[in-house]
Design a protein around this motif. Structure first.
Motif, mmCIF file in Angstrom:
data_model
loop_
_atom_site.group_PDB
_atom_site.id
_atom_site.type_symbol
_atom_site.label_atom_id
_atom_site.label_comp_id
_atom_site.label_asym_id
_atom_site.label_seq_id
_atom_site.Cartn_x
_atom_site.Cartn_y
_atom_site.Cartn_z
ATOM 1 N N GLU A 46 39.559 74.348 8.907
ATOM 2 C CA GLU A 46 38.537 75.319 9.328
ATOM 3 C C GLU A 46 38.831 76.680 8.691
ATOM 4 O OE1 GLU A 46 35.747 75.303 10.579
ATOM 5 O OE2 GLU A 46 35.391 77.233 11.544
ATOM 6 N N GLN A 47 40.114 77.047 8.647
ATOM 7 C CA GLN A 47 40.475 78.326 8.026
ATOM 8 C C GLN A 47 40.206 78.318 6.519
ATOM 9 O OE1 GLN A 47 44.079 79.424 11.177
ATOM 10 N NE2 GLN A 47 44.617 79.091 9.039
ATOM 11 N N THR A 48 40.372 77.139 5.894
ATOM 12 C CA THR A 48 40.222 77.028 4.443
ATOM 13 C C THR A 48 38.763 76.890 4.022
ATOM 14 O OG1 THR A 48 42.416 76.011 4.238
ATOM 15 C CG2 THR A 48 40.886 75.631 2.431
ATOM 16 N N TYR A 49 37.966 76.220 4.841
ATOM 17 C CA TYR A 49 36.593 75.887 4.439
ATOM 18 C C TYR A 49 35.526 76.490 5.336
ATOM 19 C CZ TYR A 49 39.228 72.774 1.466
ATOM 20 O OH TYR A 49 40.125 72.300 0.543
ATOM 21 N N GLY A 50 35.922 77.339 6.294
ATOM 22 C CA GLY A 50 34.944 78.047 7.111
ATOM 23 C C GLY A 50 34.305 79.189 6.326
ATOM 24 N N GLU A 51 33.472 79.970 6.992
ATOM 25 C CA GLU A 51 32.662 80.957 6.262
ATOM 26 C C GLU A 51 33.491 82.082 5.647
ATOM 27 O OE1 GLU A 51 31.322 82.957 10.490
ATOM 28 O OE2 GLU A 51 29.833 82.626 8.927
ATOM 29 N N ASP A 52 34.722 82.297 6.142
ATOM 30 C CA ASP A 52 35.522 83.398 5.602
ATOM 31 C C ASP A 52 36.267 83.024 4.319
ATOM 32 O OD1 ASP A 52 34.921 85.304 7.604
ATOM 33 O OD2 ASP A 52 36.202 84.174 8.974
ATOM 34 N N ALA A 53 36.533 81.756 4.119
ATOM 35 C CA ALA A 53 37.319 81.361 2.938
ATOM 36 C C ALA A 53 36.656 80.284 2.096
ATOM 37 C CB ALA A 53 38.714 80.879 3.375
ATOM 38 N N GLY A 54 35.580 79.686 2.607
ATOM 39 C CA GLY A 54 34.878 78.675 1.824
ATOM 40 C C GLY A 54 34.254 79.289 0.578
ATOM 41 N N GLY A 55 34.072 78.487 -0.441
ATOM 42 C CA GLY A 55 33.573 78.994 -1.714
ATOM 43 C C GLY A 55 32.069 79.165 -1.735
ATOM 44 N N PRO A 56 31.572 79.925 -2.708
ATOM 45 C CA PRO A 56 30.119 80.065 -2.843
ATOM 46 C C PRO A 56 29.487 78.733 -3.240
ATOM 47 C CG PRO A 56 31.255 81.035 -4.737
ATOM 48 C CD PRO A 56 32.325 80.645 -3.752
ATOM 49 N N LYS B 101 44.675 85.134 7.573
ATOM 50 C CA LYS B 101 45.102 86.392 6.946
ATOM 51 C C LYS B 101 46.578 86.377 6.564
ATOM 52 C CE LYS B 101 41.535 89.298 8.953
ATOM 53 N NZ LYS B 101 41.181 90.233 10.017
ATOM 54 N N HIS B 102 47.316 85.441 7.084
ATOM 55 C CA HIS B 102 48.743 85.347 6.759
ATOM 56 C C HIS B 102 49.047 84.112 5.913
ATOM 57 C CE1 HIS B 102 48.804 88.235 10.134
ATOM 58 N NE2 HIS B 102 49.803 88.753 9.444
ATOM 59 N N GLY B 103 48.133 83.763 5.055
ATOM 60 C CA GLY B 103 48.386 82.692 4.103
ATOM 61 C C GLY B 103 47.992 81.305 4.583
ATOM 62 N N GLY B 104 47.270 81.232 5.697
ATOM 63 C CA GLY B 104 46.927 79.927 6.254
ATOM 64 C C GLY B 104 45.674 79.305 5.687
ATOM 65 N N THR B 105 45.573 79.290 4.359
ATOM 66 C CA THR B 105 44.523 78.504 3.696
ATOM 67 C C THR B 105 45.148 77.776 2.518
ATOM 68 O OG1 THR B 105 43.833 80.102 2.005
ATOM 69 C CG2 THR B 105 42.813 80.331 4.194
ATOM 70 N N LEU B 106 44.510 76.714 2.086
ATOM 71 C CA LEU B 106 45.005 75.989 0.912
ATOM 72 C C LEU B 106 44.869 76.840 -0.348
ATOM 73 C CD1 LEU B 106 43.546 72.472 1.690
ATOM 74 C CD2 LEU B 106 45.936 73.188 1.818
ATOM 75 N N HIS B 107 43.864 77.686 -0.388
ATOM 76 C CA HIS B 107 43.670 78.517 -1.584
ATOM 77 C C HIS B 107 44.834 79.476 -1.772
ATOM 78 C CE1 HIS B 107 39.843 76.874 -0.617
ATOM 79 N NE2 HIS B 107 39.540 77.778 0.278
ATOM 80 N N ALA B 108 45.364 79.985 -0.658
ATOM 81 C CA ALA B 108 46.440 80.984 -0.743
ATOM 82 C C ALA B 108 47.708 80.389 -1.353
ATOM 83 C CB ALA B 108 46.740 81.538 0.653
ATOM 84 N N ARG B 109 47.858 79.061 -1.269
ATOM 85 C CA ARG B 109 49.049 78.424 -1.829
ATOM 86 C C ARG B 109 48.846 77.990 -3.277
ATOM 87 N NH1 ARG B 109 52.495 76.566 2.434
ATOM 88 N NH2 ARG B 109 52.229 78.138 4.034
#
Ligand SMILES: [Zn+2]
Length: 360
Positions: free
Chosen positions: A135-145, A95-103
């Motif tokens: 895990e934060q980038t590709y887990g169920e909360d941030a992984g893509g459809p 939630k604080h930018g810790g995914t690759l997508h957020a960057r």
């Protein structure tokens, strides 16, 4: 009768059903060359296939997390489609930018996306907590459809384990492979072995016999030996598991680190492709003279030349072996043109004067 004269590289790797990508953190390639390699039977076996000891890490940076992002996304830190992640500490929360997508402007795909969407089982087994970024980038909360039918969901990592213990790392990997085989599924796993880097930071990248670093490499070799033994003991896995091994960086400049991206002992790493059984050792650069250029040992890359073989190619190599397409948005081996086998000689035409006959 037509005679096909293969030139000693074995059959196509299509029999491979599982690929284990291995990153040995801080592995210096000297450990896979004589005389040191004699201490490491598993690493020596994995060199029984196409490989080089003159691969390169990311062109800009020689620390752990950015280089593993290279491997898992097929991108580099900088440049077009660069992933832009240079931090090497534990990431902030999702939630604080810790995914690759957020960057980045959009979704940053990975080797796990391609494999999982195609129905394969996926795993990341690592030895440092900073890998929770994946895990934060590709887990169920941030992984893509998953846009391919059937829908395998947004959680691109079926298994994420952080455990630095060598024996438990081997057990997690073997259990994952067994489970995939039992379910009749193909799989992609990424195994990160941290012990050489831990030893290097404590006591230096000391290659002398009996050093802490050499023990750290022995621990990593032990994981690989257990993995190879377990694969051979299981008829459903034997001959069907390829292992592609590289490193995030070497180490030793400064003495107990590897942050100097200009130092050859930091940027020079191995890249080994073991295609399910002990084959002949081939030089990967020789196989890929048209698309890759081996830099001088002191060079990160040769200017105005084809690129060197990089650790960031590993994801697309794994997908190539499994007959799957490249990672969307990747730039390292995006054409999946890193050749892993010598081209077979053309089939000789019957009666042609140049045809050769295989000895009985
Ligand atoms: Zn390190």
């Amino acid at each position: 009768m037509l005679a096909l004269l293969a030139i000693g590289v074995g059959e196509a790797p299509s029999r491979i059903e599982h690929v284990v990508m291995v990153s040995v953190d801080g592995l210096r390639p000297e450990c896979i060359a004589a005389p040191i390699a004699a201490s490491y039977p598993a690493l020596t076996r994995l060199a029984r296939g196409p490989h080089t000891l003159q691969a390169r890490c990311d062109p800009q940076i020689s620390v752990t997390l950015p280089n593993h992002i290279d491997m898992i996304t097929g991108r580099t830190v900088a440049g077009d489609a660069g992933h832009g992640w240079i931090a090497n500490d534990d990431p902030p929360s999702r939630k604080h930018g810790g995914t690759l997508h957020a960057r980045n402007d959009g979704y940053v795909s990975s080797v796990f996306d391609v494999a999982h969407d195609q129905g394969l089982s996926t795993a990341l087994i690592c030895g440092k907590w900073k890998f929770v970024l994946f895990e934060q980038t590709y887990g169920e909360d941030a992984g893509g459809p998953d846009t391919l039918a059937p829908d395998n969901g947004r959680d691109k990592l079926d298994l994420f384990v952080c455990d630095p213990g060598p024996m438990s790392q081997a057990d997690h990997t073997v259990t994952f492979l067994h489970d995939a085989a039992l379910q009749g599924k193909r799989s992609v796993a990424f195994l990160h072995l941290p012990t050489p880097d831990f030893a290097g930071h404590a006591n230096g990248w000391d290659l002398t016999d009996g050093s802490a670093y050499r023990k750290g490499v022995a621990d990593a070799d032990g994981v690989l030996a257990r993995l190879l033994a377990a694969i051979e003991a299981d008829a459903s896995l034997r001959g069907k598991v390829a292992i592609v091994l590289t490193a995030d960086h070497g180490g030793g400049v400064p003495r107990i680190s590897h942050v100097d991206a200009e130092a050859p002992i930091n940027f020079t790493i191995p890249f080994l492709v073991w295609l399910g059984r002990d084959g002949e050792s081939f030089d990967l650069y020789q196989l890929n003279r048209d698309t890759r250029r081996q830099p001088a040992p002191s060079e990160r890359f040769a200017a105005d030349a084809p690129p060197p073989i990089r650790n960031g190619e590993i994801g697309n190599v794994a997908l190539t072996i499994l007959g799957l397409p490249a990672i969307p948005g990747s730039t390292a081996n995006a054409a999946q043109d890193l050749r892993l086998q010598a081209p077979a000689q053309p089939v000789a035409e019957t009666g042609a004067s140049t045809s050769k006959t295989a000895s009985p």
